[in-house]
Motif scaffolding. Sequence first.
Motif, PDB file in Angstrom:
ATOM      1  N   GLY A   1     -42.527 148.279 -30.157  1.00 44.96           N
ATOM      2  CA  GLY A   1     -42.781 147.978 -28.752  1.00 44.96           C
ATOM      3  C   GLY A   1     -42.096 146.671 -28.407  1.00 44.96           C
ATOM      4  N   LEU A   2     -42.878 145.654 -28.067  1.00 44.73           N
ATOM      5  CA  LEU A   2     -42.327 144.325 -27.763  1.00 44.73           C
ATOM      6  C   LEU A   2     -42.608 143.303 -28.861  1.00 44.73           C
ATOM      7  CD1 LEU A   2     -43.346 144.116 -23.998  1.00 44.73           C
ATOM      8  CD2 LEU A   2     -41.114 144.707 -24.949  1.00 44.73           C
ATOM      9  N   ASP A   3     -43.312 143.716 -29.917  1.00 41.78           N
ATOM     10  CA  ASP A   3     -43.742 142.795 -30.967  1.00 41.78           C
ATOM     11  C   ASP A   3     -42.895 142.900 -32.228  1.00 41.78           C
ATOM     12  OD1 ASP A   3     -45.975 141.950 -29.402  1.00 41.78           O
ATOM     13  OD2 ASP A   3     -47.046 143.769 -30.029  1.00 41.78           O
ATOM     14  N   VAL A   4     -42.500 141.747 -32.780  1.00 40.06           N
ATOM     15  CA  VAL A   4     -41.840 141.720 -34.082  1.00 40.06           C
ATOM     16  C   VAL A   4     -42.942 141.899 -35.120  1.00 40.06           C
ATOM     17  CG1 VAL A   4     -40.502 140.354 -35.721  1.00 40.06           C
ATOM     18  CG2 VAL A   4     -39.998 140.208 -33.271  1.00 40.06           C
ATOM     19  N   VAL A   5     -42.881 143.010 -35.867  1.00 41.73           N
ATOM     20  CA  VAL A   5     -43.931 143.305 -36.832  1.00 41.73           C
ATOM     21  C   VAL A   5     -43.510 143.030 -38.265  1.00 41.73           C
ATOM     22  CG1 VAL A   5     -45.107 144.971 -35.345  1.00 41.73           C
ATOM     23  CG2 VAL A   5     -43.327 145.763 -36.908  1.00 41.73           C
ATOM     24  N   LEU A   6     -42.204 142.819 -38.478  1.00 41.68           N
ATOM     25  CA  LEU A   6     -41.718 142.562 -39.825  1.00 41.68           C
ATOM     26  C   LEU A   6     -40.411 141.791 -39.736  1.00 41.68           C
ATOM     27  CD1 LEU A   6     -41.982 143.144 -42.893  1.00 41.68           C
ATOM     28  CD2 LEU A   6     -40.745 145.272 -42.483  1.00 41.68           C
ATOM     29  N   THR A   7     -40.277 140.760 -40.564  1.00 41.39           N
ATOM     30  CA  THR A   7     -39.034 139.995 -40.663  1.00 41.39           C
ATOM     31  C   THR A   7     -38.653 139.910 -42.130  1.00 41.39           C
ATOM     32  OG1 THR A   7     -39.575 138.673 -38.713  1.00 41.39           O
ATOM     33  CG2 THR A   7     -37.922 137.776 -40.207  1.00 41.39           C
ATOM     34  N   GLU A   8     -37.414 140.238 -42.432  1.00 45.40           N
ATOM     35  CA  GLU A   8     -36.891 140.144 -43.794  1.00 45.40           C
ATOM     36  C   GLU A   8     -35.631 139.296 -43.759  1.00 45.40           C
ATOM     37  OE1 GLU A   8     -38.034 141.404 -46.749  1.00 45.40           O
ATOM     38  OE2 GLU A   8     -39.797 142.290 -45.805  1.00 45.40           O
ATOM     39  N   LEU A   9     -35.371 138.560 -44.831  1.00 42.57           N
ATOM     40  CA  LEU A   9     -34.183 137.708 -44.946  1.00 42.57           C
ATOM     41  C   LEU A   9     -33.321 138.163 -46.116  1.00 42.57           C
ATOM     42  CD1 LEU A   9     -35.903 134.236 -44.492  1.00 42.57           C
ATOM     43  CD2 LEU A   9     -34.743 135.594 -42.755  1.00 42.57           C
ATOM     44  N   PHE A  10     -31.997 138.149 -45.912  1.00 43.68           N
ATOM     45  CA  PHE A  10     -31.057 138.586 -46.939  1.00 43.68           C
ATOM     46  C   PHE A  10     -29.882 137.622 -46.998  1.00 43.68           C
ATOM     47  CE2 PHE A  10     -33.337 142.226 -45.377  1.00 43.68           C
ATOM     48  CZ  PHE A  10     -33.703 142.898 -46.531  1.00 43.68           C
TER      49      PHE A  10
ATOM     50  N   ALA B   1     -28.844 143.552 -45.966  1.00 49.04           N
ATOM     51  CA  ALA B   1     -29.743 143.755 -44.826  1.00 49.04           C
ATOM     52  C   ALA B   1     -29.614 145.170 -44.269  1.00 49.04           C
ATOM     53  CB  ALA B   1     -29.440 142.729 -43.737  1.00 49.04           C
ATOM     54  N   ILE B   2     -28.379 145.656 -44.138  1.00 52.39           N
ATOM     55  CA  ILE B   2     -28.150 146.995 -43.608  1.00 52.39           C
ATOM     56  C   ILE B   2     -28.695 148.047 -44.565  1.00 52.39           C
ATOM     57  CG2 ILE B   2     -26.383 148.667 -42.934  1.00 52.39           C
ATOM     58  CD1 ILE B   2     -26.830 146.359 -40.922  1.00 52.39           C
ATOM     59  N   LYS B   3     -28.501 147.860 -45.847  1.00 53.92           N
ATOM     60  CA  LYS B   3     -29.029 148.809 -46.842  1.00 53.92           C
ATOM     61  C   LYS B   3     -30.554 148.881 -46.759  1.00 53.92           C
ATOM     62  CE  LYS B   3     -28.906 149.870 -51.745  1.00 53.92           C
ATOM     63  NZ  LYS B   3     -28.366 149.532 -53.053  1.00 53.92           N
ATOM     64  N   TRP B   4     -31.197 147.718 -46.660  1.00 51.52           N
ATOM     65  CA  TRP B   4     -32.656 147.687 -46.541  1.00 51.52           C
ATOM     66  C   TRP B   4     -33.104 148.378 -45.248  1.00 51.52           C
ATOM     67  CZ3 TRP B   4     -36.039 145.927 -42.909  1.00 51.52           C
ATOM     68  CH2 TRP B   4     -37.376 145.893 -43.280  1.00 51.52           C
ATOM     69  N   ALA B   5     -32.397 148.108 -44.146  1.00 47.08           N
ATOM     70  CA  ALA B   5     -32.754 148.698 -42.850  1.00 47.08           C
ATOM     71  C   ALA B   5     -32.649 150.223 -42.894  1.00 47.08           C
ATOM     72  CB  ALA B   5     -31.851 148.137 -41.751  1.00 47.08           C
ATOM     73  N   ARG B   6     -31.626 150.732 -43.537  1.00 47.89           N
ATOM     74  CA  ARG B   6     -31.462 152.189 -43.648  1.00 47.89           C
ATOM     75  C   ARG B   6     -32.594 152.809 -44.464  1.00 47.89           C
ATOM     76  NH1 ARG B   6     -25.009 151.838 -44.556  1.00 47.89           N
ATOM     77  NH2 ARG B   6     -24.449 151.740 -42.349  1.00 47.89           N
ATOM     78  N   ALA B   7     -32.962 152.158 -45.557  1.00 48.30           N
ATOM     79  CA  ALA B   7     -34.057 152.664 -46.387  1.00 48.30           C
ATOM     80  C   ALA B   7     -35.378 152.636 -45.620  1.00 48.30           C
ATOM     81  CB  ALA B   7     -34.164 151.847 -47.676  1.00 48.30           C
ATOM     82  N   TYR B   8     -35.595 151.575 -44.849  1.00 47.46           N
ATOM     83  CA  TYR B   8     -36.828 151.471 -44.053  1.00 47.46           C
ATOM     84  C   TYR B   8     -36.872 152.573 -42.991  1.00 47.46           C
ATOM     85  CZ  TYR B   8     -40.833 149.206 -41.912  1.00 47.46           C
ATOM     86  OH  TYR B   8     -42.083 148.945 -41.425  1.00 47.46           O
TER      87      TYR B   8
END
Length: 77
Positions: A36-45, A51-58
């Motif tokens: 929605g409008l809320d950041v529910v998870l932040t990851e750092l790479f 980062a893209i690999k993690w995003a695809r898996a998520y």
Amino acid sequence: MQPGARVVWCLKRRSTDVRCVVFAQDIPVEVHVVHGLDVVLTELFQEEWMAIKWARAYRERLRAQGWDDVQETAASP
């Protein structure tokens, strides 16, 4: 959306959407999962490819839970 931000994917289930936004201008690269409008998870790479690999898996995990792809008009290819 902030400068330097790129929407990697957008999913929808019922009336709710979730987006993955990557900020790759600086190190570390930040990935935000926005529900929605809320950041529910932040990851750092250390590198953008990680980062893209993690995003695809998520995204695949969310798809397995019944979320569907949405074409994001503001997304970069």
